[in-house]
Scaffold this motif. Structure first.
Motif, short mmCIF file in Angstrom:
data_model
loop_
_atom_site.label_atom_id
_atom_site.label_comp_id
_atom_site.label_asym_id
_atom_site.label_seq_id
_atom_site.Cartn_x
_atom_site.Cartn_y
_atom_site.Cartn_z
N LYS A 170 0.87 -1.17 0.00
CA LYS A 170 0.00 0.00 0.00
C LYS A 170 0.90 1.22 0.00
CE LYS A 170 -4.11 1.84 2.29
NZ LYS A 170 -5.06 1.65 3.42
N ASN A 172 0.27 4.45 -0.43
CA ASN A 172 -0.28 5.52 0.39
C ASN A 172 -1.76 5.22 0.57
OD1 ASN A 172 -1.57 6.56 -2.05
ND2 ASN A 172 0.43 7.44 -2.56
N GLU A 173 -2.53 6.19 1.04
CA GLU A 173 -3.95 5.94 1.31
C GLU A 173 -4.76 5.72 0.04
OE1 GLU A 173 -5.58 5.40 4.13
OE2 GLU A 173 -3.61 5.41 5.06
N ARG A 174 -4.20 6.01 -1.13
CA ARG A 174 -4.97 5.90 -2.36
C ARG A 174 -4.46 4.83 -3.32
NH1 ARG A 174 -8.77 9.60 -3.09
NH2 ARG A 174 -8.77 11.49 -1.81
N ILE A 175 -3.18 4.53 -3.31
CA ILE A 175 -2.60 3.65 -4.33
C ILE A 175 -2.05 2.38 -3.69
CG2 ILE A 175 -0.83 3.45 -6.11
CD1 ILE A 175 -0.99 6.44 -6.51
N VAL A 207 -6.53 2.27 -7.35
CA VAL A 207 -6.50 3.69 -7.04
C VAL A 207 -7.81 4.03 -6.34
CG1 VAL A 207 -6.34 6.03 -7.94
CG2 VAL A 207 -5.04 4.19 -9.02
N LYS A 208 -7.71 4.44 -5.11
CA LYS A 208 -8.89 4.78 -4.31
C LYS A 208 -9.28 6.22 -4.59
CE LYS A 208 -10.38 5.06 0.53
NZ LYS A 208 -9.96 4.87 1.94
N LEU A 209 -10.50 6.42 -5.07
CA LEU A 209 -10.98 7.76 -5.40
C LEU A 209 -11.77 8.37 -4.26
CD1 LEU A 209 -12.02 7.22 -9.11
CD2 LEU A 209 -9.83 8.01 -8.21
N THR A 210 -12.63 7.55 -3.62
CA THR A 210 -13.37 7.98 -2.43
C THR A 210 -13.37 6.82 -1.45
OG1 THR A 210 -15.56 7.19 -3.16
CG2 THR A 210 -14.88 9.38 -3.91
N ASN A 211 -14.01 7.01 -0.30
CA ASN A 211 -14.06 5.94 0.69
C ASN A 211 -14.84 4.72 0.19
OD1 ASN A 211 -12.55 7.34 2.58
ND2 ASN A 211 -14.36 8.28 3.53
N ALA A 214 -13.33 2.84 -6.02
CA ALA A 214 -11.93 2.66 -6.41
C ALA A 214 -11.85 2.10 -7.82
CB ALA A 214 -11.22 1.72 -5.44
#
Length: 295
Positions: A170, A172-175, A207-211, A214
Motif C-alpha cells: 500500500k 499511500n492511502e490511495r494507491i 487507485v482509491k478515489l473515495t471511501n 476505487a
C-alpha cells in the motif's frame, strides 16, 4: 488574586510536566507499538485474481461472480448479454491468517477449493516490514462429460492445481500495487504439444478515489514455450474494473478479455483479444456474514 495566579501557574507548568511523566511511564510499560497496514485492496480480489486481503476470523463471504459473452458478438446476442457464466462461492476466515473457500462455476462445470495463508503484513513502528505477502493454493475439478466415454478415462485427468505468492504494498492511502508469480499444473492438456505446467505473473493495482469507490487494473503474463505453441492463439488476461462499497456489499464491475473466473481458466484458456473486441463485461458481488466472533 494570589490563588488565581497560583492555579494558572500550576495548570501551565505542573500539569504538562505530570502528563509527560505519565506518558513516558506508559511507553516504558507498554513498549513500542507495531502499526499494521489494512485495506490494501477493497476485497479479496483485485479483479479476477486474488488479492492479499483475507476474511477475518469468523467472517463468511458469499460471492456471486458473473461473466457475459463477447461484446463484439453483435445485436443478435445483445452484445454478449444473452450469454453468461456464473460462479457461486463461499469463503471464510478460519483464523486471521488462514482463509478457506470453495465454489462452483457453470464454465466447464468446474468445482474448486482453495486456501490462502497470510505470511507477512506490511507494518511500521516497532516492526517495520515493507510489503504484505500471502500464499495461495487451489484445486480445480472439471465435471464436464467425457468427449469420448468409450475410451479409458481417468479421474485424475479432471484436476488442475495452482500455486501463487502474492506480494503487495500500500503505497499511500490511495494507491496499492501487487505482484503475484504463480504456477499452474494440469494433469491433462488438450493436445500433446501443450505443457502441463504454465508459469505466469500477474500485476495488479488499485487507485482509491473515495471511501466507497476505487479503480482497479490487472494484467497477467503467461510464459508459453515457443516450441510448444498450438494452433490456438492464447492471450494474456487484461482486466479493468471499479469497486463500489454499499454497506455490507461490495460490487465489482469490470471488463476483461477472459471469460474464465477461476485461476486455471484465466491462466490456461484465455483467447480473447482486446484489439478485436473480444471483451466480456462482468461483475462480482460480495456479501459478508459474521459466523462467530474471534476471541
Amino acid at each position: 488574586m494570589i490563588r488565581t495566579i497560583l492555579l494558572a501557574l500550576f495548570s501551565f507548568i505542573v500539569l504538562p510536566t505530570m502528563a509527560q511523566d505519565l506518558e513516558d511511564l506508559l511507553d516504558k510499560e507498554v513498549g513500542p507499538q507495531t502499526d499494521y497496514t489494512s485495506a490494501t485492496f477493497k476485497t479479496t480480489r483485485v479483479v479476477n485474481f486474488h488479492s492479499v486481503e483475507q476474511m477475518k476470523a469468523g467472517q463468511l463471504d458469499f460471492r456471486i461472480n458473473h461473466r457475459f459473452g463477447k461484446v463484439n458478438s453483435g445485436s443478435y446476442e445483445f452484445w454478449g448479454l444473452d450469454q453468461s457464466t456464473i460462479k457461486l462461492s463461499l469463503e471464510m476466515g478460519v483464523t486471521d491468517w488462514l482463509m478457506l473457500g470453495m465454489g462452483r462455476s457453470s464454465y466447464q462445470k468446474t468445482y474448486d477449493g482453495f486456501y490462502k495463508v497470510r505470511l507477512f503484513r506490511q507494518s511500521s513502528g516497532a516492526r517495520n516490514f515493507p510489503v504484505s505477502i500471502n500464499y495461495f493454493s487451489s484445486i480445480h475439478y472439471n465435471s464436464l462429460k467425457w468427449d469420448n466415454p468409450n475410451q479409458t478415462n481417468y479421474l485424475s485427468s479432471r484436476f488442475a492445481y495452482t500455486h501463487e505468492l502474492m506480494i503487495a504494498r500500500k503505497m499511500n492511502e490511495r494507491i496499492s500495487l501487487q505482484l503475484a508469480p504463480m504456477v499452474m499444473h494440469r494433469n491433462l492438456v488438450p493436445t500433446a504439444v501443450e505443457p502441463n505446467n504454465l508459469w505466469a505473473t500477474s500485476i495488479g493495482g488499485r487507485v482509491k478515489l473515495t471511501n466507497r469507490f476505487a479503480l482497479n487494473v490487472e494484467y497477467c503474463y503467461v510464459l508459453r514455450p515457443l516450441t510448444q505453441r498450438t494452433d490456438i492463439t492464447y492471450t494474456n488476461p487484461l482486466s479493468f474494473g471499479v469497486d463500489i462499497e454499499t454497506g455490507g456489499h461490495v460490487f465489482q464491475l469490470f471488463v476483461s478479455n477472459s471469460i474464465g473466473n477461476s485461476e486455471n481458466h484465466l491462466i490456461g484458456e484465455t483467447t480473447g483479444k482486446w484489439s478485436k473486441g473480444d471483451i466480456h463485461f462482468g461483475f462480482n458481488i460480495s456479501r459478508v456474514f459474521s459466523v462467530y466472533r474471534n476471541k
